[in-house]
Write an enzyme that holds these catalytic residues in place. Structure first.
Site, PDB file in Angstrom:
ATOM      1  N   HIS A 166      71.436  17.135   0.054  1.00  0.00           N
ATOM      2  CA  HIS A 166      70.089  16.628   0.179  1.00  0.00           C
ATOM      3  C   HIS A 166      70.858  14.713  -0.566  1.00  0.00           C
ATOM      4  O   HIS A 166      70.589  15.361  -1.542  1.00  0.00           O
ATOM      5  CB  HIS A 166      69.342  16.788   0.069  1.00  0.00           C
ATOM      6  CG  HIS A 166      69.380  18.009   1.357  1.00  0.00           C
ATOM      7  ND1 HIS A 166      68.588  19.357   0.598  1.00  0.00           N
ATOM      8  CD2 HIS A 166      69.190  18.411   2.205  1.00  0.00           C
ATOM      9  CE1 HIS A 166      68.943  20.037   1.268  1.00  0.00           C
ATOM     10  NE2 HIS A 166      69.002  19.880   2.266  1.00  0.00           N
ATOM     11  N   GLU A 169      68.787  13.955  -3.157  1.00  0.00           N
ATOM     12  CA  GLU A 169      68.722  14.718  -4.413  1.00  0.00           C
ATOM     13  C   GLU A 169      69.827  14.133  -5.490  1.00  0.00           C
ATOM     14  O   GLU A 169      70.728  14.758  -6.142  1.00  0.00           O
ATOM     15  CB  GLU A 169      68.630  16.347  -4.286  1.00  0.00           C
ATOM     16  CG  GLU A 169      67.545  16.975  -3.579  1.00  0.00           C
ATOM     17  CD  GLU A 169      67.929  17.974  -2.836  1.00  0.00           C
ATOM     18  OE1 GLU A 169      69.142  18.554  -3.050  1.00  0.00           O
ATOM     19  OE2 GLU A 169      66.923  18.365  -1.959  1.00  0.00           O
ATOM     20  N   HIS A 259      71.354  21.586  -6.096  1.00  0.00           N
ATOM     21  CA  HIS A 259      69.839  20.285  -5.383  1.00  0.00           C
ATOM     22  C   HIS A 259      69.054  19.607  -6.325  1.00  0.00           C
ATOM     23  O   HIS A 259      68.811  20.330  -7.675  1.00  0.00           O
ATOM     24  CB  HIS A 259      69.477  21.189  -4.069  1.00  0.00           C
ATOM     25  CG  HIS A 259      70.094  21.399  -2.920  1.00  0.00           C
ATOM     26  ND1 HIS A 259      69.603  20.792  -2.077  1.00  0.00           N
ATOM     27  CD2 HIS A 259      71.040  22.314  -3.093  1.00  0.00           C
ATOM     28  CE1 HIS A 259      70.920  21.563  -1.137  1.00  0.00           C
ATOM     29  NE2 HIS A 259      71.564  22.695  -1.203  1.00  0.00           N
ATOM     30  N   GLU A 335      68.387  24.012  -8.436  1.00  0.00           N
ATOM     31  CA  GLU A 335      68.009  23.389  -8.475  1.00  0.00           C
ATOM     32  C   GLU A 335      66.936  23.228  -8.896  1.00  0.00           C
ATOM     33  O   GLU A 335      67.029  23.498  -9.919  1.00  0.00           O
ATOM     34  CB  GLU A 335      66.432  23.770  -7.591  1.00  0.00           C
ATOM     35  CG  GLU A 335      66.558  24.885  -5.952  1.00  0.00           C
ATOM     36  CD  GLU A 335      66.532  23.421  -4.937  1.00  0.00           C
ATOM     37  OE1 GLU A 335      66.025  22.356  -4.917  1.00  0.00           O
ATOM     38  OE2 GLU A 335      66.531  23.661  -3.706  1.00  0.00           O
TER      39      GLU A 335
END
Length: 377
Positions: A166, A169, A259, A335
């Site tokens: 993504h 990010e 991410h 994350e």
């Protein structure tokens, strides 16, 4: 007064910029997609006064809860990114700032430019222990690049690190830069021990087209790459097709897919508990990695994260789930926050590019803790 996003990863639409106290803006959607949240623009103003910048469509963005307790970042030199006063009323995100120079940049998070990406690749390949491999091209004709760190050998474990599926990010590529800095340090004992036991296959940017276009979540044609891992195609998702093909060709003993999360102000990992082949060995590897990372850095925690998938119910179009099922081994989605780490807050910088790099370095210690057990039955 001028506002522009006509540069690498730029994203903003100007509705009205005549009054410094009431600048009206909107974030542009990803191409061929309804996703939007990433912004990156420059304000040039001769007015020595407070500027109020209202992003009017924040309330209908991809992750509106992400604006709660969020502060935008700003920079005068595009190197040092600091947090600025930001408020969200449920519809509009308002950035308030008194510029100390004529030109100032604002962004959703510290940007990671395509030029810096190219520098990262080519500076890394200068190391005797690192090879730059071109896998193919994206839909916009950019290179899909992989770094191979270590001397390939059948006796060594194969550790894959991929980042920035993504594109908005950006903390994910900062993470990779930090990890590479340590992995290529000949004087670092962790790095030397790891490279005696493993070869690293690193894709610093899985989505270069979306990155340059200023997208939040998709590639050039609006495809979310982290939903393509079961059936990618060169027509819609060449980025995944090419990397997945190389994984199947070379093999894989561990994956970290890096991410950023819009909502949660924490660093955490998401495992593969829901894949059909999940077993005690995979669970033990996951637990050992988390325990090691907890011991290394207070930036990491295990209290907050995503809900676990029910057994057999994992979405196998997601990278880490597909990898776990395909290779029957440790595969984590890692994350980081767009906001701050609520457990270790920094009022001036929040979660930042520098802290992302340091977490990348720390993760090597956690990989070392599990490397001997990877690939074993």
């Amino acid at each position: 007064m001028k506002i522009t996003a006509n540069f690498d990863s730029g994203n903003i639409e100007v509705i009205n910029a005549t009054d410094p106290n009431n600048i009206q803006l909107a974030i542009r959607k990803d191409n061929m997609s309804d996703f939007y949240q990433w912004f990156h623009f420059r304000l040039n103003s001769p007015h020595a006064q407070v500027h109020k910048l209202h992003i009017t469509n924040a309330g209908t963005s991809a992750y509106p809860d992400g604006w709660k307790d969020y502060q935008a970042v700003a920079s005068y030199d595009r190197q040092n990114w600091f947090r600025v006063e930001t408020e969200y009323d449920g519809n509009t995100l308002t950035i308030t700032h008194y510029p100390e120079a004529e030109s100032v940049y604002f962004a959703y998070f510290a940007p990671y430019s395509y030029e810096r990406h190219m520098d990262l690749l080519h500076q890394a390949q200068n190391d005797y222990n690192c090879q730059l491999v071109e896998l193919g091209e994206t839909l916009d004709g950019r290179d899909m690049s992989m770094l191979v760190v270590g001397e390939p050998d059948d006796s060594k474990k194969k550790v894959w690190i991929i980042a920035r599926q993504h594109p908005g990010e950006t903390m994910a590529e900062w993470f990779v830069e930090g990890l590479l800095d340590r992995l290529l340090d000949e004087d670092d004992g962790v790095a030397r021990s790891l490279l005696a036991k493993a070869v690293f296959y690193i894709v610093p940017n899985m989505n270069p087209d979306g990155s340059v276009r200023g997208h939040l979540r998709t590639n050039a044609v609006g495809v979310n790459l982290n939903r393509e891992w079961q059936n990618p195609s060169m027509e819609q998702s060449p980025e995944v097709f090419l990397v997945r093909q190389k994984m199947l060709e070379l093999g894989l003993d561990m994956l970290l897919d890096v991410h950023g999360d819009e909502n949660l102000p924490y660093n955490f990992v998401a495992g593969a508990e829901g894949v059909p082949s999940y077993n005690a060995k995979m669970a033990q590897l996951e637990a050992s990695f988390k325990q090691a990372l907890l011991a290394v850095t207070p930036e990491f925690q295990t209290t907050y994260g995503y809900d676990r998938d029910e057994p057999g119910k994992a979405n196998l179009t997601v990278c880490s789930n597909w990898v776990a099922e395909q290779f029957k081994t440790l595969a984590y989605t890692l994350e980081m926050p767009f906001k701050d780490n609520a457990n270790l807050p920094d009022e001036a910088y929040g979660w930042s590019d520098v802290r992302s790099m340091k977490l990348g370095q720390d993760c090597l210690t956690a990989i070392l803790a599990v490397v001997d057990d990877l690939g074993t039955k």
